[in-house]
Design a protein around this motif. Structure first.
Motif, PDB file in Angstrom:
ATOM      1  N   TYR A  25      12.521  -2.004 -20.167  1.00 30.12           N
ATOM      2  CA  TYR A  25      13.904  -2.468 -20.157  1.00 30.12           C
ATOM      3  C   TYR A  25      14.824  -1.381 -19.624  1.00 30.12           C
ATOM      4  N   ASN A  26      15.976  -1.806 -19.133  1.00 25.42           N
ATOM      5  CA  ASN A  26      16.987  -0.895 -18.613  1.00 25.42           C
ATOM      6  C   ASN A  26      17.934  -0.549 -19.767  1.00 25.42           C
ATOM      7  N   PRO A  27      17.873   0.680 -20.287  1.00 28.67           N
ATOM      8  CA  PRO A  27      18.683   1.040 -21.450  1.00 28.67           C
ATOM      9  C   PRO A  27      20.186   1.110 -21.172  1.00 28.67           C
ATOM     10  N   ALA A  28      20.571   1.136 -19.908  1.00 28.23           N
ATOM     11  CA  ALA A  28      21.998   1.139 -19.573  1.00 28.23           C
ATOM     12  C   ALA A  28      22.595  -0.263 -19.682  1.00 28.23           C
ATOM     13  N   ARG A  29      21.729  -1.279 -19.735  1.00 28.08           N
ATOM     14  CA  ARG A  29      22.215  -2.660 -19.716  1.00 28.08           C
ATOM     15  C   ARG A  29      21.884  -3.456 -20.969  1.00 28.08           C
ATOM     16  N   MET A  30      21.010  -2.937 -21.808  1.00 28.48           N
ATOM     17  CA  MET A  30      20.647  -3.701 -23.010  1.00 28.48           C
ATOM     18  C   MET A  30      20.047  -2.788 -24.066  1.00 28.48           C
ATOM     19  N   ALA A  31      20.088  -3.288 -25.293  1.00 26.02           N
ATOM     20  CA  ALA A  31      19.413  -2.611 -26.391  1.00 26.02           C
ATOM     21  C   ALA A  31      17.916  -2.870 -26.262  1.00 26.02           C
ATOM     22  N   ARG A  32      17.134  -2.054 -26.921  1.00 25.70           N
ATOM     23  CA  ARG A  32      15.680  -2.235 -26.895  1.00 25.70           C
ATOM     24  C   ARG A  32      15.359  -3.642 -27.418  1.00 25.70           C
ATOM     25  N   PRO A  33      14.697  -4.479 -26.603  1.00 22.75           N
ATOM     26  CA  PRO A  33      14.447  -5.867 -26.987  1.00 22.75           C
ATOM     27  C   PRO A  33      13.311  -6.052 -27.998  1.00 22.75           C
ATOM     28  N   ALA A  34      12.445  -5.066 -28.120  1.00 25.25           N
ATOM     29  CA  ALA A  34      11.340  -5.097 -29.076  1.00 25.25           C
ATOM     30  C   ALA A  34      10.985  -3.643 -29.385  1.00 25.25           C
ATOM     31  N   ASP A  35      10.441  -3.392 -30.548  1.00 29.34           N
ATOM     32  CA  ASP A  35      10.183  -1.998 -30.928  1.00 29.34           C
ATOM     33  C   ASP A  35       9.142  -1.316 -30.045  1.00 29.34           C
ATOM     34  N   TRP A  36       8.360  -2.062 -29.309  1.00 35.21           N
ATOM     35  CA  TRP A  36       7.333  -1.486 -28.437  1.00 35.21           C
ATOM     36  C   TRP A  36       7.773  -1.407 -26.975  1.00 35.21           C
ATOM     37  N   ALA A  37       9.009  -1.846 -26.668  1.00 38.36           N
ATOM     38  CA  ALA A  37       9.524  -1.797 -25.291  1.00 38.36           C
ATOM     39  C   ALA A  37       9.867  -0.357 -24.907  1.00 38.36           C
ATOM     40  N   LEU A  38       9.610  -0.018 -23.647  1.00 36.40           N
ATOM     41  CA  LEU A  38       9.880   1.324 -23.138  1.00 36.40           C
ATOM     42  C   LEU A  38      11.018   1.289 -22.124  1.00 36.40           C
ATOM     43  N   PRO A  39      11.913   2.286 -22.154  1.00 36.00           N
ATOM     44  CA  PRO A  39      13.006   2.325 -21.194  1.00 36.00           C
ATOM     45  C   PRO A  39      12.533   2.781 -19.810  1.00 36.00           C
ATOM     46  N   VAL A  40      13.194   2.274 -18.774  1.00 35.58           N
ATOM     47  CA  VAL A  40      12.944   2.751 -17.414  1.00 35.58           C
ATOM     48  C   VAL A  40      14.081   3.678 -17.008  1.00 35.58           C
ATOM     49  N   SER A  41      13.809   4.479 -15.992  1.00 37.46           N
ATOM     50  CA  SER A  41      14.822   5.380 -15.455  1.00 37.46           C
ATOM     51  C   SER A  41      14.932   5.155 -13.948  1.00 37.46           C
ATOM     52  N   HIS A  42      15.883   5.831 -13.335  1.00 41.79           N
ATOM     53  CA  HIS A  42      16.084   5.730 -11.886  1.00 41.79           C
ATOM     54  C   HIS A  42      14.842   6.161 -11.109  1.00 41.79           C
ATOM     55  N   ALA A  43      14.000   6.978 -11.727  1.00 38.90           N
ATOM     56  CA  ALA A  43      12.826   7.521 -11.035  1.00 38.90           C
ATOM     57  C   ALA A  43      11.586   6.641 -11.159  1.00 38.90           C
ATOM     58  N   ASP A  44      11.681   5.499 -11.836  1.00 43.33           N
ATOM     59  CA  ASP A  44      10.512   4.658 -12.056  1.00 43.33           C
ATOM     60  C   ASP A  44      10.338   3.606 -10.969  1.00 43.33           C
ATOM     61  N   GLY A  45       9.084   3.418 -10.574  1.00 38.34           N
ATOM     62  CA  GLY A  45       8.745   2.395  -9.596  1.00 38.34           C
ATOM     63  C   GLY A  45       7.407   1.777  -9.951  1.00 38.34           C
ATOM     64  N   TRP A  46       7.013   0.757  -9.167  1.00 35.79           N
ATOM     65  CA  TRP A  46       5.705   0.119  -9.356  1.00 35.79           C
ATOM     66  C   TRP A  46       5.049   0.030  -7.994  1.00 35.79           C
ATOM     67  N   SER A  47       3.875   0.642  -7.843  1.00 43.19           N
ATOM     68  CA  SER A  47       3.201   0.683  -6.552  1.00 43.19           C
ATOM     69  C   SER A  47       2.706  -0.698  -6.139  1.00 43.19           C
ATOM     70  N   ASP A  48       3.111  -1.123  -4.931  1.00 40.82           N
ATOM     71  CA  ASP A  48       2.613  -2.371  -4.355  1.00 40.82           C
ATOM     72  C   ASP A  48       1.935  -2.101  -3.014  1.00 40.82           C
ATOM     73  N   ASP A  49       1.524  -0.851  -2.824  1.00 41.82           N
ATOM     74  CA  ASP A  49       0.881  -0.407  -1.587  1.00 41.82           C
ATOM     75  C   ASP A  49      -0.614  -0.262  -1.844  1.00 41.82           C
ATOM     76  N   SER A  50      -1.413  -1.138  -1.230  1.00 44.53           N
ATOM     77  CA  SER A  50      -2.851  -1.149  -1.512  1.00 44.53           C
ATOM     78  C   SER A  50      -3.568   0.115  -1.027  1.00 44.53           C
ATOM     79  N   THR A  51      -2.893   0.987  -0.257  1.00 48.06           N
ATOM     80  CA  THR A  51      -3.499   2.261   0.140  1.00 48.06           C
ATOM     81  C   THR A  51      -3.186   3.380  -0.858  1.00 48.06           C
ATOM     82  N   ASP A  52      -2.337   3.100  -1.819  1.00 47.71           N
ATOM     83  CA  ASP A  52      -1.936   4.084  -2.824  1.00 47.71           C
ATOM     84  C   ASP A  52      -3.030   4.210  -3.887  1.00 47.71           C
ATOM     85  N   PRO A  53      -3.473   5.425  -4.213  1.00 47.01           N
ATOM     86  CA  PRO A  53      -4.443   5.583  -5.309  1.00 47.01           C
ATOM     87  C   PRO A  53      -3.899   5.033  -6.633  1.00 47.01           C
ATOM     88  N   ALA A  54      -2.579   4.938  -6.765  1.00 50.13           N
ATOM     89  CA  ALA A  54      -1.947   4.400  -7.977  1.00 50.13           C
ATOM     90  C   ALA A  54      -1.528   2.937  -7.776  1.00 50.13           C
TER      91      ALA A  54
END
Length: 167
Positions: free
Chosen positions: A54-83
């Motif tokens: 969740y984005n902590p600048a826009r909402m409270a933690r929606p569940a106790d196990w939810a993790l905040p994201v930051s400006h530096a977070d992304g999700w790899s969608d490049d199939s050549t990426d080891p990650a």
């Protein structure tokens, strides 16, 4: 199927006895074996829910196990990426989606186990459950709901909850 499962069809999502309008990929719902990176399709099947962000600048933690994201977070969608199909730190030398966005689409993300944890290149990166752009507007393959509906669902997700996608 159990009451705690989120069951999605092209007509909507059912969870805990309620039905919610939702969007699926612009390519429709396809057999999991046919899912490919960039096809815009949502893969049918039973998917475990493995995390919540969740984005902590826009909402409270929606569940106790939810993790905040930051400006530096992304999700790899490049199939050549080891990650490939993993959360990554930006900047990255590979293609990725930003998880901190100017629009509200990713203010709350429920992560599924689609092609995870060892992403098979080309099978398609993350299938998220997130907020839609507008009612029924297709996604790139994810499942999207109205913000209010997603906020109602998020704290009710249990460890055993699955995302079941059916054609």
């Amino acid at each position: 199927m159990k009451a705690e499962d989120i069951v999605v069809t092209a007509q909507g999502a059912r969870f805990m006895g309620r039905v919610f309008p939702c969007s699926v990929g612009r390519g429709g719902i396809v057999a999991a074996a046919d899912k490919r990176e960039g096809d815009g399709a949502t893969p049918e099947g039973e998917h475990r829910l493995i995390g919540m962000l969740y984005n902590p600048a826009r909402m409270a933690r929606p569940a106790d196990w939810a993790l905040p994201v930051s400006h530096a977070d992304g999700w790899s969608d490049d199939s050549t990426d080891p990650a490939y199909n993993q959360m990554v730190r930006r900047p990255s030398g590979f293609g990725h989606e930003r998880l901190w966005r100017a629009d509200p689409l990713y203010d709350l993300i429920v992560l599924t186990d689609w092609n995870w944890p060892e992403g098979e290149p080309g099978r398609g990166s993350a299938i998220f459950v997130h907020t839609w752009r507008r009612p029924r507007f297709p996604t790139a393959g994810c499942v999207a709901l109205a913000r209010a509906d997603l906020l109602w669902i998020a704290p009710r997700i249990k460890h055993q909850t699955r995302l079941i996608i059916r054609r």
